[in-house]
Design a protein around this motif. Structure first.
Motif, PDB file in Angstrom:
ATOM      1  N   PRO A 225      -5.374   6.207  -2.304  1.00  0.00           N
ATOM      2  CA  PRO A 225      -4.729   7.507  -2.065  1.00  0.00           C
ATOM      3  C   PRO A 225      -3.361   7.580  -2.724  1.00  0.00           C
ATOM      4  CG  PRO A 225      -4.715   6.167  -0.066  1.00  0.00           C
ATOM      5  CD  PRO A 225      -5.603   5.466  -1.042  1.00  0.00           C
ATOM      6  N   ALA A 226      -3.033   8.800  -3.161  1.00  0.00           N
ATOM      7  CA  ALA A 226      -1.780   9.005  -3.879  1.00  0.00           C
ATOM      8  C   ALA A 226      -0.725   9.648  -3.004  1.00  0.00           C
ATOM      9  CB  ALA A 226      -2.030   9.861  -5.112  1.00  0.00           C
ATOM     10  N   ALA A 227      -0.818   9.512  -1.696  1.00  0.00           N
ATOM     11  CA  ALA A 227       0.179  10.059  -0.774  1.00  0.00           C
ATOM     12  C   ALA A 227       0.425   9.045   0.329  1.00  0.00           C
ATOM     13  CB  ALA A 227      -0.300  11.382  -0.177  1.00  0.00           C
ATOM     14  N   PRO A 228       1.684   8.719   0.609  1.00  0.00           N
ATOM     15  CA  PRO A 228       1.957   7.724   1.661  1.00  0.00           C
ATOM     16  C   PRO A 228       1.414   8.133   3.024  1.00  0.00           C
ATOM     17  CG  PRO A 228       3.918   8.150   0.324  1.00  0.00           C
ATOM     18  CD  PRO A 228       2.903   9.177  -0.065  1.00  0.00           C
ATOM     19  N   SER A 229       1.302   9.435   3.271  1.00  0.00           N
ATOM     20  CA  SER A 229       0.816   9.889   4.574  1.00  0.00           C
ATOM     21  C   SER A 229      -0.694   9.777   4.712  1.00  0.00           C
ATOM     22  CB  SER A 229       1.234  11.353   4.799  1.00  0.00           C
ATOM     23  OG  SER A 229       0.734  12.182   3.765  1.00  0.00           O
TER      24      SER A 229
ATOM     25  N   GLY B  33       0.808  -1.211   0.000  1.00  0.00           N
ATOM     26  CA  GLY B  33       0.000   0.000   0.000  1.00  0.00           C
ATOM     27  C   GLY B  33       0.842   1.263   0.000  1.00  0.00           C
ATOM     28  N   ALA B  34       1.884   1.306   0.846  1.00  0.00           N
ATOM     29  CA  ALA B  34       2.742   2.489   0.905  1.00  0.00           C
ATOM     30  C   ALA B  34       3.520   2.671  -0.397  1.00  0.00           C
ATOM     31  CB  ALA B  34       3.698   2.386   2.086  1.00  0.00           C
ATOM     32  N   ALA B  35       4.021   1.568  -0.975  1.00  0.00           N
ATOM     33  CA  ALA B  35       4.759   1.668  -2.235  1.00  0.00           C
ATOM     34  C   ALA B  35       3.845   2.150  -3.361  1.00  0.00           C
ATOM     35  CB  ALA B  35       5.371   0.317  -2.590  1.00  0.00           C
ATOM     36  N   LEU B  36       2.615   1.661  -3.381  1.00  0.00           N
ATOM     37  CA  LEU B  36       1.675   2.098  -4.409  1.00  0.00           C
ATOM     38  C   LEU B  36       1.363   3.584  -4.266  1.00  0.00           C
ATOM     39  CD1 LEU B  36      -0.222   1.458  -6.754  1.00  0.00           C
ATOM     40  CD2 LEU B  36      -1.935   0.715  -5.075  1.00  0.00           C
ATOM     41  N   ALA B  37       1.186   4.053  -3.044  1.00  0.00           N
ATOM     42  CA  ALA B  37       0.910   5.480  -2.826  1.00  0.00           C
ATOM     43  C   ALA B  37       2.074   6.336  -3.299  1.00  0.00           C
ATOM     44  CB  ALA B  37       0.613   5.729  -1.349  1.00  0.00           C
TER      45      ALA B  37
END
Length: 575
Positions: A439-443, A380-384
């Protein structure tokens, strides 16, 4: 970031040569379809997405399709035409008329030409002389020196009014394919104010001898000009957009389609001897109704959509050169595992997961293949992060999808979303781009719906890779289990097979080989089957993995590693 920049960046970081999108199987198949229609005497309208124009893929496909024609004319974009020379400003002493006078207001003197200069004694009172105003050419598309017909006529060495007639002239040798980049017409249509100082303008060489390289067209990518994602790119300096002139987008292209069709009909040319048009365009480059009108017309135009062109094979091929250089796949890690077959299965799962998540978005797939280490909890984080680096569609770009199946072309309600890349046809089904729901942001934490959709995609990827391995391991395990029976085989099949195959009623051994992993495990637990410890452990692992995947869940990283290792070891054991 454009597609070319992504490929160059990937190659620089990994040392691997990225596969150009135009060489992928799906793209080559549509290129062949376009070439076949052109060879059959049909005009071709090829509709592409906005992102394809920005990345340069549309221009690459255009040149590939046009180069297949033996006789071709590449109409240069308006950016290559010389600038319009503005009229000189009147002098500081000009009167209200600006220094020009109507010729009808000047006196007519019928004097003999005797070779002597006469001083008529006219007094100008210090004002500059009034001379006739220069003749103004009529305005309009037919008289536009940089219009589509004018540039086509220049390539054919005729005037703009004779361009279409020249294509169907009976004495013309060879009927060319006329190629037009409609996005260049849209971005460069307008009033020319002249080129800036230090620039050199000119007309591209005629394409009758070849296709003009993309670098020579003067079309500047959006990334090079600093334009935001989705903004028009390639408009030359000193040119107003079409919206500023009031001219409808694609009016000149539509006029050329209709005038050429009428000229071909009047000339009575058979399909094999017709000139043809190859127009590559975005939806916003044409009148809204033109694609459907051409498709439902007299059958002289084939309309191709970049819809359902790329599939799993294309995306997997595109990421294959960079997949081995992703985190967790370095030479040190492969040496640490020291199990080439298990690593091969893990690599296949990682590749299929990237393909399933990204779909036909090749740029996003390359970024994810380079960034993701293959662990489920980091996906998920890598995709964001990748979505943030590769701007794409947003939730507002995608309308609700009321059906699953994809037709041969996007419906009217989905066309704008398709043009923005928000909706695609993936393996025969409608699908929203991952950027629409993730979402397009890791945060930014993913919503529960986004987590569920991502889990479903990962589960599908694991099923596609692991199910054949599980089934093959079951078959080999059943063969070995025949030597460890505690009861007659017919009794075991009758007692533990939920649905004994009727056609194998007289062959209990073949029926035993058809038992599923759950039935084999129940027979082992019930004492009818005494498997060795390693085979029993493998059987339990196969049952757990199949149950997880059957319910569209995802195997934990530890379970996946254990399954890959056991499958590898099982292949080394004798039947």
């Amino acid at each position: 970031m454009t597609g070319a920049e992504t490929e160059a960046g990937a190659g620089a970081r990994t040392g691997a040569r990225a596969v150009p999108p135009g060489e992928l199987p799906g793209a080559r198949a549509q290129l062949r379809a376009v070439a076949a229609d052109l060879a059959a005497g049909l005009n071709c309208l090829w509709l592409v997405t906005d992102a394809m124009v920005e990345s340069g893929l549309a221009d690459e496909l255009y040149r590939g399709a046009l180069s297949a024609a033996p006789v071709r004319v590449d109409v240069p974009p308006p950016a290559s035409a010389p600038p319009h020379v503005t009229e000189p400003e009147p002098g500081p002493g000009a009167g209200e008329s600006g220094g020009w006078a109507d010729a009808d207001e000047l006196p007519f003197l019928d004097l003999p030409d005797d070779g002597f200069d006469l001083d008529l004694g006219w007094s100008l009172d210090g004002a500059p002389p009034r001379v006739p105003a220069p003749r103004k050419e009529p305005t309009g598309p037919r008289y536009d020196p940089h219009g589509l017909l004018a540039r086509l006529g220049k390539e054919l060495s005729v005037d703009a009014d004779e361009a279409v007639a020249s294509l169907v002239a009976p004495d013309r040798y060879g009927r060319p394919v006329v190629g037009i980049r409609a996005w260049a017409e849209t971005e460069a249509t307008g009033t020319r104010t002249g080129a800036p100082t230090g620039t050199q303008t000119g007309v591209l060489p005629g394409a009758a001898t070849g296709v003009v390289p993309a670098a020579a067209t003067g079309v500047v990518p959006a990334a090079a000009t600093g334009a935001p994602h989705g903004a028009s790119s390639g408009a030359p300096t000193g040119v107003l957009p079409a919206a500023a002139t009031g001219a409808p987008h694609g009016a000149h292209v539509e006029r050329l389609f209709r005038s050429l069709a009428a000229a071909v009909k009047d000339a009575g040319l058979p399909p094999a001897e017709r000139p043809r048009l190859l127009v590559v365009a975005r939806l916003r480059d044409l009148p809204e109704s033109l694609p459907d009108e051409l498709r439902h017309g007299l059958g002289d135009t084939a309309v191709h959509w970049w819809w359902g062109v790329l599939g799993r094979l294309d995306t997997a091929t595109a990421i294959a050169p960079v997949l081995d250089h992703a985190p967790g796949t370095s030479g040190r890690d492969r040496h640490r595992h020291s199990d080439p077959l298990a690593e091969r299965i893990r690599r296949a799962v990682r590749s299929e997961t990237v393909v399933e998540v990204c779909g036909p978005d090749l740029e996003l797939a390359r970024l994810l293949a380079l960034d993701w280490d293959g662990a489920r909890h980091t996906l998920g984080a890598a995709l964001a992060r990748c979505l943030a680096r590769s701007p794409g569609p947003v939730p507002a770009d995608c309308p609700p999808l009321r059906r699953i199946g994809a037709l041969l072309r996007p419906g009217a309600e989905l066309r704008q979303a398709w043009a923005r890349g928000a909706v695609v046809s993936w393996e025969g089904r409608l699908r929203a781009h991952v950027g629409v729901w993730h979402p397009a942001a890791p945060s930014s934490p993913a919503t529960g719906e986004a987590e569920d959709r991502l889990t479903a995609l990962v589960s599908q990827a694991q099923q596609r890779v692991l199910t054949p391995w599980i089934e093959e391991a079951r078959q080999r395990l059943a063969v070995r289990a025949l030597g460890h029976l505690n009861r007659p085989v017919a009794t075991l099949v009758a007692g533990y097979s939920a649905r004994p195959p009727a056609y194998l009623g007289r062959d209990p051994e073949r029926a035993f080989l058809e038992l599923q992993v759950g039935e084999l495990l129940r027979a082992h637990i019930g004492g009818a089957l005494a498997l060795p410890t390693r085979d029993a452990a493998l059987l339990r692992l196969l049952v757990d993995a199949r149950n997880v995947l059957a319910h569209r869940s995802v195997l934990y990283d530890r379970t996946l590693d254990e399954l890959c290792a056991e499958l590898s070891q099982a292949d080394l054991r004798a039947p």
